[in-house]
Enzyme design. Structure first.
Site, PDB file in Angstrom:
ATOM      1  N   HIS A   9     129.476  14.026  30.862  1.00 23.00           N
ATOM      2  CA  HIS A   9     129.529  14.699  32.163  1.00 23.00           C
ATOM      3  C   HIS A   9     129.170  16.151  31.925  1.00 23.00           C
ATOM      4  CE1 HIS A   9     131.090  16.489  35.875  1.00 23.00           C
ATOM      5  NE2 HIS A   9     131.657  17.390  35.088  1.00 23.00           N
ATOM      6  N   ASN A  67     128.117   6.575  31.376  1.00 25.43           N
ATOM      7  CA  ASN A  67     126.892   7.304  31.036  1.00 25.43           C
ATOM      8  C   ASN A  67     127.110   8.384  29.978  1.00 25.43           C
ATOM      9  OD1 ASN A  67     128.167   9.253  32.555  1.00 25.43           O
ATOM     10  ND2 ASN A  67     126.598   9.357  34.146  1.00 25.43           N
ATOM     11  N   PHE A  86     132.759   4.202  44.446  1.00 24.83           N
ATOM     12  CA  PHE A  86     132.864   4.136  42.983  1.00 24.83           C
ATOM     13  C   PHE A  86     134.139   4.780  42.433  1.00 24.83           C
ATOM     14  CE2 PHE A  86     130.440   7.936  44.097  1.00 24.83           C
ATOM     15  CZ  PHE A  86     131.118   8.924  43.393  1.00 24.83           C
ATOM     16  N   THR A 106     121.877  11.022  35.776  1.00 21.06           N
ATOM     17  CA  THR A 106     123.139  10.281  35.817  1.00 21.06           C
ATOM     18  C   THR A 106     122.894   8.785  35.625  1.00 21.06           C
ATOM     19  OG1 THR A 106     124.054  11.933  37.314  1.00 21.06           O
ATOM     20  CG2 THR A 106     125.193   9.819  37.237  1.00 21.06           C
TER      21      THR A 106
END
Length: 143
Positions: free
Chosen positions: A117, A114, A59, A93
């Site tokens: 963090h 998302n 990713f 997450t």
């Protein structure tokens, strides 16, 4: 309970949705004091440095592309059990696994996009805070 600091990023997707104030409101309602904050557009080099631990993971490239796609807001939060409390506010997450009412359940689109963090340990928090802030830029509000 211990007064501690944690690091937080409001990611490009959340900045684009204009929900910075809502996220800050959640932090403050949870007893987390914002003691440093700035908005910036990460360069490729900054993103690579910040996410160096993920280099080589599948990713990684998409994460860097996303995190450099628009402005972010970075902040240092301070309060009792700040790391745990902050992570509870964020939720999982993966937004599909995030508990209802968490920031990610309410605003995230995917595991990468998302919204936010948060540091996962005191060691990570110290490293991440130092990456973005000098000690002179931090203004403690709790004693």
């Amino acid at each position: 309970m211990t007064i501690e600091r944690t690091f937080s990023i409001i990611k490009p997707d959340a900045v684009a949705k204009n929900i910075i104030g809502e996220i800050y409101h959640r932090f403050e309602c949870a007893g987390l004091h914002i003691i440093a904050a700035k908005m910036l557009h990460l360069s490729q080099e900054q993103a690579a440095g910040f996410y160096a631990e993920h280099k080589g993971k599948p990713f990684y490239d998409n994460l860097l592309k996303f995190m450099t796609s628009g402005p972010i807001v970075v902040q240092v939060l301070e309060g009792q059990d700040a790391i745990r409390r902050h992570r509870e506010l964020l939720g999982s997450t993966d937004p599909e696994k995030a508990q209802a009412g968490t920031i990610r359940a309410d605003h995230a689109i995917s595991v990468t996009q998302n919204a936010v963090h948060g540091s996962d340990s005191s060691e990570s928090a110290a490293r991440e805070i130092e990456f973005f802030f000098t000690e002179d830029e931090i203004c403690p509000r709790t004693r």
